[in-house]
Write an enzyme that holds these catalytic residues in place. Structure first.
Site, short mmCIF file in Angstrom:
data_model
loop_
_atom_site.label_atom_id
_atom_site.label_comp_id
_atom_site.label_asym_id
_atom_site.label_seq_id
_atom_site.Cartn_x
_atom_site.Cartn_y
_atom_site.Cartn_z
N ARG A 39 0.81 -1.21 0.00
CA ARG A 39 0.00 0.00 0.00
C ARG A 39 0.85 1.27 0.00
O ARG A 39 0.33 2.37 0.10
CB ARG A 39 -0.98 -0.01 1.18
CG ARG A 39 -2.30 -0.68 0.79
CD ARG A 39 -3.29 -0.71 1.94
NE ARG A 39 -2.92 -1.71 2.93
CZ ARG A 39 -3.15 -3.01 2.80
NH1 ARG A 39 -3.75 -3.45 1.74
NH2 ARG A 39 -2.77 -3.85 3.74
N TYR A 72 1.58 -1.31 -5.88
CA TYR A 72 0.56 -0.91 -6.85
C TYR A 72 0.17 0.56 -6.70
O TYR A 72 -0.43 1.14 -7.60
CB TYR A 72 -0.72 -1.75 -6.65
CG TYR A 72 -0.52 -3.22 -6.78
CD1 TYR A 72 0.21 -3.74 -7.85
CD2 TYR A 72 -1.04 -4.10 -5.85
CE1 TYR A 72 0.39 -5.11 -7.98
CE2 TYR A 72 -0.88 -5.47 -5.97
CZ TYR A 72 -0.16 -5.97 -7.04
OH TYR A 72 0.02 -7.31 -7.17
N HIS A 109 4.03 -1.13 -12.51
CA HIS A 109 2.88 -0.86 -13.36
C HIS A 109 3.04 0.57 -13.87
O HIS A 109 3.15 1.49 -13.05
CB HIS A 109 1.58 -0.98 -12.56
CG HIS A 109 1.30 -2.37 -12.07
ND1 HIS A 109 0.20 -2.70 -11.33
CD2 HIS A 109 2.00 -3.52 -12.22
CE1 HIS A 109 0.22 -3.99 -11.05
NE2 HIS A 109 1.31 -4.50 -11.56
N GLU A 144 5.43 -3.39 -16.85
CA GLU A 144 4.57 -4.57 -16.94
C GLU A 144 3.48 -4.35 -17.99
O GLU A 144 2.90 -3.27 -18.08
CB GLU A 144 3.95 -4.87 -15.57
CG GLU A 144 3.08 -6.13 -15.59
CD GLU A 144 2.73 -6.68 -14.21
OE1 GLU A 144 3.32 -6.21 -13.20
OE2 GLU A 144 1.86 -7.56 -14.14
N ASP A 178 2.87 -10.24 -18.53
CA ASP A 178 1.97 -10.96 -17.62
C ASP A 178 0.94 -11.69 -18.48
O ASP A 178 0.20 -11.05 -19.25
CB ASP A 178 1.31 -9.93 -16.69
CG ASP A 178 0.42 -10.56 -15.63
OD1 ASP A 178 -0.42 -11.40 -15.99
OD2 ASP A 178 0.55 -10.20 -14.45
N HIS A 181 -2.67 -10.59 -17.99
CA HIS A 181 -2.89 -9.23 -18.46
C HIS A 181 -2.94 -9.14 -19.99
O HIS A 181 -3.77 -8.42 -20.54
CB HIS A 181 -1.80 -8.29 -17.95
CG HIS A 181 -1.80 -8.13 -16.46
ND1 HIS A 181 -0.89 -7.34 -15.80
CD2 HIS A 181 -2.59 -8.65 -15.49
CE1 HIS A 181 -1.11 -7.40 -14.50
NE2 HIS A 181 -2.14 -8.19 -14.28
N HIS A 213 5.21 -12.90 -15.92
CA HIS A 213 4.32 -13.24 -14.80
C HIS A 213 3.39 -14.32 -15.32
O HIS A 213 2.69 -14.10 -16.32
CB HIS A 213 3.49 -12.01 -14.37
CG HIS A 213 4.25 -11.02 -13.55
ND1 HIS A 213 3.75 -9.78 -13.22
CD2 HIS A 213 5.47 -11.10 -12.97
CE1 HIS A 213 4.65 -9.14 -12.48
NE2 HIS A 213 5.70 -9.90 -12.33
N HIS A 228 -6.67 -12.78 -11.63
CA HIS A 228 -5.79 -13.94 -11.82
C HIS A 228 -6.47 -15.23 -11.37
O HIS A 228 -7.29 -15.22 -10.46
CB HIS A 228 -4.51 -13.76 -11.00
CG HIS A 228 -3.71 -12.54 -11.36
ND1 HIS A 228 -2.49 -12.27 -10.81
CD2 HIS A 228 -3.96 -11.53 -12.23
CE1 HIS A 228 -2.01 -11.13 -11.32
NE2 HIS A 228 -2.89 -10.67 -12.17
N GLU A 258 1.82 -15.40 -9.87
CA GLU A 258 1.06 -14.46 -9.01
C GLU A 258 -0.36 -14.99 -8.89
O GLU A 258 -1.33 -14.25 -9.00
CB GLU A 258 1.03 -13.07 -9.64
CG GLU A 258 2.37 -12.41 -9.84
CD GLU A 258 2.25 -11.11 -10.62
OE1 GLU A 258 1.59 -11.10 -11.68
OE2 GLU A 258 2.80 -10.11 -10.16
ZN ZN Z 1 -2.73 -8.57 -12.46
FE FE Z 2 1.61 -9.25 -12.94
FE FE Z 3 2.08 -6.47 -11.38
#
Ligand code: ZN
Ligand code: FE
Ligand code: FE
Length: 284
Positions: A39, A72, A109, A144, A178, A181, A213, A228, A258
């Site tokens: 966070r 994130y 990200h 990413e 990813d 993603h 990922h 995911h 992940e």
């Molecule tokens: Zn994700």
């Molecule tokens: Fe990821």
């Molecule tokens: Fe990520």
């Protein structure tokens, strides 16, 4: 045991040395971790003894490049200047810390442009990276590939290429693909993995691809949802992952799970599963 560099996202809550020991215990040969509380917040000071034990466990067990993950909450292209400033400062601190474990990767990200538009998003991300990257640093920073949820920047290979083009020290940049993603973003690796890799090569250049990922997805192609799923239990399916881990353009990259699991045992099983897929074994 196949030579895959594979692991999962692990917690630093019990220290770096314990995290490396956890990785060894589940058969991992790389892993990911948050550089500070997901966070945001302040990072705990590095404990020198803990760091030394961490480094020696990693080298003793031949851990491949690690793939640290920025929280994130960092948003280099927020509409709020204080949020942008926090992301820049925190990334700079994270990268200073990464210099204590040289030769690894730092994934983030790209950001969400929050109604400012993708062009302004790309501009701010480039401005931030130009301020944060230090020539000669020992860490490669990875953008990413994003699902395209909300106003996420990095939803297409073209957007990632534009960011790389706008950064002076682009030798310090790479991409982390990813699997959940990219499918969410509309790239069909389920039916045409090689076609997607050809497109990546044409738009970004495959030499930029430095990590993966590995996640299955709860949602279909182009859904922009970012949920995911465990390997083989979602819309990508086992055969997609068999193709990924055996693909000669992908199989030597560090791969990080992940997936939603309750504990280390679940990831140990997934790591073993992917090694079986890579060695061509039948898996039901
Ligand atoms: Zn994700
Ligand atoms: Fe990821
Ligand atoms: Fe990520």
């Amino acid at each position: 045991m196949s030579g895959l560099l594979i692991g999962c996202h692990l917690s630093t809550a019990s220290g770096y040395a314990q995290m490396a020991a956890d990785a060894v215990s589940i058969g991992a040969t790389t892993f990911a971790f948050f550089t500070r509380n997901p966070r945001g917040g302040n990072a705990r000071a590095l404990d020198e003894k803990d760091l030394a034990a961490f480094l020696s466990t990693c080298s003793e067990h031949g851990m491949g490049p690690l793939v640290a993950h920025a929280p994130y909450t960092y948003n280099l292209c927020s509409a709020k200047p204080e949020t942008v400033e926090f992301a820049r400062r925190a990334m700079r601190e994270d990268l200073e810390r990464m210099e204590r474990m040289p030769g690894n990767l730092y994934n983030f990200h790209p950001g969400s442009h929050v109604k400012q538009g993708a062009d302004e998003g790309v501009r701010l991300i480039c401005e931030g990276l130009n301020e944060v990257l230090v020539p000669g640093q020992a860490t490669t920073v990875l953008l990413e590939t994003m699902a395209g949820k909300g106003t996420e920047v990095g939803r297409s290979f073209e957007e990632l290429a534009r960011i790389i083009d706008g950064v002076g020290h682009d030798e310090l940049l790479g991409v982390c693909l990813d699997t959940c993603h990219v499918v969410d973003a509309g790239y069909d690796i389920v039916s045409d993995l090689d076609g997607v890799l050809d497109e990546f090569d044409r738009v970004i250049g495959l030499s930029r691809l430095r990590a993966l990922h590995l996640n299955d997805s709860k949602n279909p192609l182009g859904s922009h949802k970012d949920r995911h799923e465990r390997i083989g239990q979602g819309t990508l399916g086992l055969e997609t992952f068999r193709a990924v881990v055996s693909n000669e353009r992908l199989r030597d990259l560090p791969m990080v799970l992940e997936t939603p699991q309750d504990g280390l045992a679940g990831w140990a099983a997934e790591i073993a599963l992917l090694r079986r897929l890579a060695s061509g074994e039948e898996v039901e």
